[in-house]
Design an enzyme around this catalytic site. Structure first.
Site, PDB file in Angstrom:
ATOM      1  N   GLY A  80      -4.072  -7.984  -0.356  1.00 20.33           N
ATOM      2  CA  GLY A  80      -5.353  -7.282  -0.463  1.00 20.33           C
ATOM      3  C   GLY A  80      -5.854  -7.269  -1.883  1.00 20.33           C
ATOM      4  N   THR A  81      -6.989  -7.918  -2.097  1.00 24.36           N
ATOM      5  CA  THR A  81      -7.467  -8.017  -3.466  1.00 24.36           C
ATOM      6  C   THR A  81      -8.867  -8.599  -3.442  1.00 24.36           C
ATOM      7  OG1 THR A  81      -6.978  -8.999  -5.583  1.00 24.36           O
ATOM      8  CG2 THR A  81      -6.607 -10.358  -3.711  1.00 24.36           C
TER       9      THR A  81
END
Lengths: 390, 227
Positions: A80-81
């Site tokens: 997640g980024t």
């Protein structure tokens, strides 16, 4: 070691012995990156699938799990980024948020996702944090070795191919690396400068033709842009400026035709084996939001300030909408002279500034509305409809 | 292994309460043994604290199983998670430390131990050690890292925001940022673990704090809730 391999003798597994699972007769092509240097610290087990393929006496560990599917991990890897990279006339911008999350918990609000590899190459990492850290180190080592052996830096595309080849043995396992290589190719010698100038002449000729076929809604803006860049071309040719970026063309199809041996590059490499070249690349759970902002504001002829503002805005919007991105934004700008890092910025401040701006706008709108209604009350003769239509 | 209770019928056969359909049993190599570890560092000290409860499921295996392991005179590691992997990992680290000492004629520094641990853990990337590790220590010159802190283990999600607030002065406006002293840090750690024991079932029994200063490593034990 050779006799050991011929006899198929396997020592008991311990963490410091070199990786002996792959048969040596396969030679160079099958070497994993961990065998490139036997003295290095990166000795470890390849994924279980490879063990079961070989006809060797299984050691303690391989017999336990070669027949089982990979274990249910007791914890989630971090994912997640939002990271992005794009090229423009004055280099490459690489930007990323700084949140490292682990299922629901934020493990590290100040992680660094953009790592410099050498003076002209920077990598945006996303996916599993541990995998990215390790592969970035391996890539740095291999690129340094290449540079020492061949006496020139490996290009961005070459680095992408190298990383892709190194990740290939791990396809199918849950190694998760999605890296965007952002860098500047080419040496700053007089020779390449000359060849760039020559290419620029030919490109300019083609540009004149493509000017005619510009898209209608962009044509007004486009022709103004091209005019300014043509002027700059003239100036740079006259003064033989050191920076060849200005003489690069500004239309996509022309660049791909001529290849361009030096210039900004962005390349995406994924542990599935996917390799993409492009002008704008964004990776991660927040990438759809970042793409929306980037597609809207990107032009080849942007200035540095515009590009930085665009990247910042894209990451800010992505962090706003995506739960797994947030905290700060890191920004790197790479030109022919190398990379430069902008100070890490806390997006909390930007969020509050935005709120202030919104409040001001609402107040102004309210004032205008009241003024308008006041005017109408004075003008109108009690006719109810005129007030609503105003 | 947890022993589940069953009801025995008249003829000694085991009676199940509800028929849930065919169940596939699989061996899981992991178990969760609970425990919380915490590390705080200041200008010239570092401390690593852990509770001493070892649990599994609904049972407590031991009330005296601390999770801090002293590695050198300047470094302590806290490991919680699966106890089997904690023990093996610390054995491997200690062996590697000895090898380093014999081949390089000096002790490993805290930073070097951390880097080595990173590669040891990645070495088992496809069958990981189920351990939450925190290394606390001083560098070669006896300096700590100013105002750094980290919580790991079962109650880490509860403790980390509290430490962010008290040591990092985060999420507050207009506060005076005083540097952290050893006495304040020890008091804070005690308070924080007492709070954790109140809200986390896997944390409790006793708290062991290893305080690392340039004089060496000192231990302190504080009782916590036993329920």
């Amino acid at each position: 070691m050779a006799l050991q391999d011929v006899c198929g003798f396997l020592e008991t597994l311990d963490d410091i012995s070199p990786c002996t699972y792959l048969p040596n007769e396969m030679g160079y092509m099958r070497r994993t990156p961990f065998e490139f240097d036997r003295d290095s610290a990166f000795h470890f087990l390849p994924p279980p699938q490879q063990c079961s393929r070989k006809n060797r006496a299984p050691t303690l560990f391989s017999s336990t799990f070669s027949s089982l599917s990979p274990h249910q991990q007791p914890f989630q890897l971090s994912h997640g980024t939002t990271t992005l990279g794009f090229i423009f006339q004055d280099g490459v911008i690489a930007a990323a948020d700084t949140r490292a999350s682990c299922k629901g918990l934020i493990c590290c609000p100040i992680s660094q996702k953009i790592m410099p590899i050498h003076s002209h190459l920077v990598v945006n990492t996303s996916g599993s944090g541990a995998d990215c850290m390790l592969w970035e180190r391996i890539l740095t080592r291999e690129m340094r070795l290449y540079q020492l052996r061949h006496r020139k830096r490996l290009s961005v595309n070459g680095a992408a191919k190298l990383l892709s080849m190194m990740l290939h043995p791990f396809k199918g396992t849950n190694v998760c690396v999605a890296a965007t290589l952002c860098g500047w190719d080419g040496e700053e010698t007089q020779e390449t400068l000359q060849s760039c100038m020559e290419i620029a002449d030919v490109k300019k000729a083609v540009e004149q033709d493509s000017n005619v076929s510009a898209i209608s809604d962009e044509s007004a803006q486009g022709s103004v842009k091209m005019a300014s860049i043509n002027e700059q071309d003239e100036i740079s040719k006259d003064t033989q400026a050191l920076n060849p970026t200005v003489s690069d063309q500004n239309t996509k199809n022309v660049q791909s035709t001529f290849g361009g041996r030096s210039g900004p590059r962005v390349c995406y490499v994924c542990s599935d084996g996917l390799q993409l070249k492009g002008e704008i690349i964004s990776v991660g759970s927040g990438s759809p939001y970042a793409y929306a902002v980037l597609d809207d504001g990107w032009r080849w002829g942007m200035t540095v300030d515009e590009a930085v503002a665009l990247a910042r805005e894209a990451v800010f919007r992505a962090t706003h909408w995506d739960a797994y991105s947030g905290n700060n934004v890191d920004l790197f700008h790479i030109t022919a002279h190398g990379w430069r890092r902008r100070d890490r910025e806390d997006l909390k401040e930007e969020y509050y500034r935005e709120r202030e701006r919104e409040k001001k706008k609402i107040k102004e709108r309210e004032k205008e509305r009241q003024k308008r209604e006041g005017d109408e009350l004075v003008e109108g003769e009690g006719d109810i409809y005129s007030v609503h239509c105003g | 292994m947890m022993i589940s209770s069953r009801v025995f019928g008249d003829n000694g056969k085991v009676k199940e309460y509800h028929y849930t359909g065919p169940v596939e049993h699989k061996f899981s190599p992991y178990a969760f043994n609970g425990g919380t570890v915490l590390a705080v560092a200041g200008e010239d000290f570092a401390l690593v604290a852990s509770d001493t409860r070892l649990s599994e499921g609904y049972s407590i295996h031991s009330r005296d199983s601390p999770k801090c392991y002293k590695l050198t005179d300047t470094t302590v590691i806290g490991c919680s998670g699966f106890h089997g992997d904690c023990l093996t990992l610390t054995k491997i680290i200690e062996a590697r430390l000895k090898m380093y000492k014999h081949s390089n004629n000096k002790n490993m520094t805290s930073g070097a131990i951390a880097a080595m641990l990173s590669t040891i853990l990645y070495g088992k990337r496809f069958f990981p050690y189920y351990v939450y590790n925190i290394i606390g220590g001083l560098d070669e010159e006896g300096r700590g890292a100013r105002d750094t802190y980290k919580a790991g283990g079962s109650a880490s999600a509860m403790l980390q925001p509290l430490l962010d607030n008290q040591i990092g002065f985060k999420n507050m406006e207009n506060v005076e940022q005083v540097p952290l002293t050893l006495e304040k840090a020890v008091q804070l750690v005690k308070d924080v673990f007492i709070s954790a024991a109140e809200r986390d079932v896997y944390t409790g029994d006793a708290l062991k704090i290893c305080i690392i200063t340039k004089e060496g490593v000192r231990e302190e034990i504080v009782p916590l809730r036993k329920d």
